[in-house]
Scaffold this active site. Sequence first.
Site, PDB file in Angstrom:
ATOM      1  N   ASP A   1     -11.152   7.257   0.936  1.00 32.16           N
ATOM      2  CA  ASP A   1     -12.094   6.173   0.202  1.00 32.16           C
ATOM      3  C   ASP A   1     -13.186   6.840  -0.608  1.00 32.16           C
ATOM      4  O   ASP A   1     -13.570   6.386  -1.538  1.00 32.16           O
ATOM      5  CB  ASP A   1     -12.777   5.723   1.520  1.00 32.16           C
ATOM      6  CG  ASP A   1     -12.337   4.644   2.511  1.00 32.16           C
ATOM      7  OD1 ASP A   1     -11.526   3.729   1.799  1.00 32.16           O
ATOM      8  OD2 ASP A   1     -12.317   4.869   3.586  1.00 32.16           O
TER       9      ASP A   1
ATOM     10  N   ASP B   1       0.765  -1.317   0.125  1.00 29.55           N
ATOM     11  CA  ASP B   1      -0.093  -0.081   0.099  1.00 29.55           C
ATOM     12  C   ASP B   1       0.788   1.623   0.011  1.00 29.55           C
ATOM     13  O   ASP B   1       0.649   2.165  -0.752  1.00 29.55           O
ATOM     14  CB  ASP B   1      -0.993   0.076   1.384  1.00 29.55           C
ATOM     15  CG  ASP B   1      -2.170  -0.996   1.060  1.00 29.55           C
ATOM     16  OD1 ASP B   1      -2.203  -1.692   0.423  1.00 29.55           O
ATOM     17  OD2 ASP B   1      -3.023  -0.458   1.879  1.00 29.55           O
TER      18      ASP B   1
ATOM     19  N   THR C   1      -8.536  -3.749   1.351  1.00 30.38           N
ATOM     20  CA  THR C   1      -7.431  -4.714   1.520  1.00 30.38           C
ATOM     21  C   THR C   1      -7.609  -6.064   1.931  1.00 30.38           C
ATOM     22  O   THR C   1      -6.962  -7.044   1.377  1.00 30.38           O
ATOM     23  CB  THR C   1      -6.358  -3.991   2.669  1.00 30.38           C
ATOM     24  OG1 THR C   1      -6.570  -2.678   2.578  1.00 30.38           O
ATOM     25  CG2 THR C   1      -4.954  -4.281   2.330  1.00 30.38           C
TER      26      THR C   1
ATOM     27  N   ASP D   1      -6.327   6.340  -2.134  1.00 33.79           N
ATOM     28  CA  ASP D   1      -6.418   5.069  -1.334  1.00 33.79           C
ATOM     29  C   ASP D   1      -5.822   4.128  -2.255  1.00 33.79           C
ATOM     30  O   ASP D   1      -6.129   3.731  -3.305  1.00 33.79           O
ATOM     31  CB  ASP D   1      -7.938   4.544  -1.158  1.00 33.79           C
ATOM     32  CG  ASP D   1      -7.884   3.448  -0.172  1.00 33.79           C
ATOM     33  OD1 ASP D   1      -6.669   2.842   0.121  1.00 33.79           O
ATOM     34  OD2 ASP D   1      -8.981   3.237   0.370  1.00 33.79           O
TER      35      ASP D   1
ATOM     36  N   GLU E   1      -3.818   7.423   2.824  1.00 32.40           N
ATOM     37  CA  GLU E   1      -4.112   6.615   3.601  1.00 32.40           C
ATOM     38  C   GLU E   1      -2.831   6.321   4.680  1.00 32.40           C
ATOM     39  O   GLU E   1      -3.027   6.329   5.672  1.00 32.40           O
ATOM     40  CB  GLU E   1      -4.833   5.437   3.397  1.00 32.40           C
ATOM     41  CG  GLU E   1      -5.361   4.662   4.333  1.00 32.40           C
ATOM     42  CD  GLU E   1      -5.963   3.236   4.050  1.00 32.40           C
ATOM     43  OE1 GLU E   1      -6.004   2.899   2.760  1.00 32.40           O
ATOM     44  OE2 GLU E   1      -6.487   2.738   4.766  1.00 32.40           O
TER      45      GLU E   1
ATOM     46  N   ILE F   1      -4.897   1.043  -2.087  1.00 36.12           N
ATOM     47  CA  ILE F   1      -5.771  -0.340  -2.465  1.00 36.12           C
ATOM     48  C   ILE F   1      -6.815  -0.189  -1.425  1.00 36.12           C
ATOM     49  O   ILE F   1      -6.703  -0.304  -0.072  1.00 36.12           O
ATOM     50  CB  ILE F   1      -4.831  -1.486  -2.129  1.00 36.12           C
ATOM     51  CG1 ILE F   1      -3.640  -1.721  -3.057  1.00 36.12           C
ATOM     52  CG2 ILE F   1      -5.792  -2.892  -2.175  1.00 36.12           C
ATOM     53  CD1 ILE F   1      -2.806  -2.895  -2.725  1.00 36.12           C
ATOM     54  N   ASP F   2      -8.165  -0.012  -1.805  1.00 36.78           N
ATOM     55  CA  ASP F   2      -9.163  -0.125  -0.989  1.00 36.78           C
ATOM     56  C   ASP F   2      -9.618  -1.443  -1.020  1.00 36.78           C
ATOM     57  O   ASP F   2      -9.471  -2.056  -2.022  1.00 36.78           O
ATOM     58  CB  ASP F   2     -10.276   0.549  -1.567  1.00 36.78           C
ATOM     59  CG  ASP F   2     -11.410   0.758  -0.545  1.00 36.78           C
ATOM     60  OD1 ASP F   2     -11.266   1.047   0.540  1.00 36.78           O
ATOM     61  OD2 ASP F   2     -12.739   0.707  -1.163  1.00 36.78           O
TER      62      ASP F   2
HETATM   63  C1  2IP Z   1     -11.670  -0.085   3.857  1.00 36.71           C
HETATM   64  C2  2IP Z   1     -12.524  -1.242   3.102  1.00 36.71           C
HETATM   65  C3  2IP Z   1     -13.518  -1.756   3.549  1.00 36.71           C
HETATM   66  C4  2IP Z   1     -14.522  -0.904   4.182  1.00 36.71           C
HETATM   67  C5  2IP Z   1     -14.176   0.301   5.051  1.00 36.71           C
HETATM   68  C6  2IP Z   1     -13.002   0.891   4.369  1.00 36.71           C
HETATM   69  O1  2IP Z   1     -10.726   0.495   3.364  1.00 36.71           O
HETATM   70  O2  2IP Z   1     -12.917  -0.425   1.883  1.00 36.71           O
HETATM   71  O3  2IP Z   1     -13.918  -2.862   3.044  1.00 36.71           O
HETATM   72  O4  2IP Z   1     -15.595  -1.700   4.938  1.00 36.71           O
HETATM   73  O5  2IP Z   1     -15.187   1.270   5.063  1.00 36.71           O
HETATM   74  O6  2IP Z   1     -12.528   2.022   4.951  1.00 36.71           O
HETATM   75  P1  2IP Z   1     -16.803  -2.226   4.315  1.00 36.71           P
HETATM   76  O7  2IP Z   1     -16.031  -3.336   3.512  1.00 36.71           O
HETATM   77  O8  2IP Z   1     -17.655  -3.093   5.321  1.00 36.71           O
HETATM   78  O9  2IP Z   1     -17.524  -1.139   3.403  1.00 36.71           O
HETATM   79  P2  2IP Z   1      -9.406  -0.446   3.490  1.00 36.71           P
HETATM   80  O10 2IP Z   1      -9.221  -1.802   2.880  1.00 36.71           O
HETATM   81  O11 2IP Z   1      -8.432   0.549   2.548  1.00 36.71           O
HETATM   82  O12 2IP Z   1      -8.816  -0.230   4.762  1.00 36.71           O
HETATM   83 CA    CA Z   2     -10.267   2.456   2.043  1.00 37.17          CA
HETATM   84 CA    CA Z   3      -6.473   1.204   1.715  1.00 36.35          CA
END
Ligand code: 2IP
Ligand code: CA
Ligand code: CA
Length: 382
Positions: free
Chosen positions: A302, A54, A162, A157, A82, A159-160
């Site tokens: 995000d 990341d 993760t 971000d 992030e 990688i969202d």
């Molecule tokens: C996270 C990721 C999670 C999400 C959360 C984000 O970001 O997208 O999947 O939760 O809100 O902050 P959910 O899947 O319940 O929506 P990261 O993976 O970058 O930490």
């Molecule tokens: Ca994210």
């Molecule tokens: Ca991320």
Amino acid sequence: MSGLLAALVAVSQKAAEVARLCRAEEPLFRLLVAEKTGPERNARFLQDFKTLADVLIQEVIKHDLGTQVGTFPELRGHIHGEESNEFRDAEGGTVTVRVGATPGDTAALLLAVLGPEHARAAELLAQTVHREVTLGDTELAGIDPGVSPGELGIWIDPIDSTNEFIAGREDVAAVDGVAPGGLRSALVLVGAFERSTGVPVLGVINEPFFQRDPQSRRWQGRYHWGVAHGDTRLCSLSPPAPRPCPRVVLSRAEGAAVRGALGSLGGGPPLFAAGAGYKLLCVALGLADAFVLSQATTFAWDSCAPHAILRALGGGVVALEGALRAQREGGDTGDPPELVYHRPREGRAGPERWANSEGLVAFVHPQHLRAVLAALGELRGL
Ligand code: 2IP
Ligand code: CA
Ligand code: CA
């Protein structure tokens, strides 16, 4: 200033390359999925490799946008993400992960974090980081968002989703077009906001794991972009046709009351998906009409990029609590204010400064926003 959107897309493509590389190349993949526990944990580096992936992606984006000759020096100091790029090295000291002047320099920096036994992994990453990306997309180069880089800040971000990136499930069947989880929900998000107002103006969502090539079995990606500045509204997507009643996409963390209230709007049962970015993308693609999040679990990085795309399509993202408050207090019936990206929350430290603390509602068609708010207002007994 033309060229900036193309540059954002190009960096997202390189980030997607790094994300795919981490899953495709054995030395990287092994590090990615290694779950170190007990005494073995922290023996080498304190954070996991996934964090390094990341951080590196974020630094590549910073480097390519702001530092490389011929790019956008005005953005320097205004590219936020992030991750922090401070990393613990093999000896317990601190290494600042950054992109060096040459692949050799970058590999040496990565080696300091990973330890000498991971030379091949460091080399593979460094090669990809320094490879030039060429975009076949000629339309992009000509797009002038009508805003200069000196007026903008960037949220990344790298990688969202993760967790889904690490778990790597490949063939999760979609439900009405929406993947409930798996690699598809891992996205790269790069958004630009106006420094003075915090309004998101440019957004790129890159899907590194959109589909597998049936022959080579390699992952192929795709990207989407949007511009929303002044009267300019441009997007790689067309606004989806509205359903008569909204269908919502939710996080699995959402409770029964919210699920129930939104499921009875008439648009069908809620869809569930992983990844905040992916759910926002589902709204932009018209797979859902609204994404409602009642908790403070997303951050500026995000939502900034998807928010710009939703605005480019005529929609937006509002703070849920703020919108319900406005509804409760009655008075002016204008649309509730949208999320902004330039002001940290007072009295908070670390990532919490940038939390979307009042939850959110994302939409393309304002009538769907109103329907969602009415249902949630009723749930609260308003
Ligand atoms: C996270 C990721 C999670 C999400 C959360 C984000 O970001 O997208 O999947 O939760 O809100 O902050 P959910 O899947 O319940 O929506 P990261 O993976 O970058 O930490
Ligand atoms: Ca994210
Ligand atoms: Ca991320």
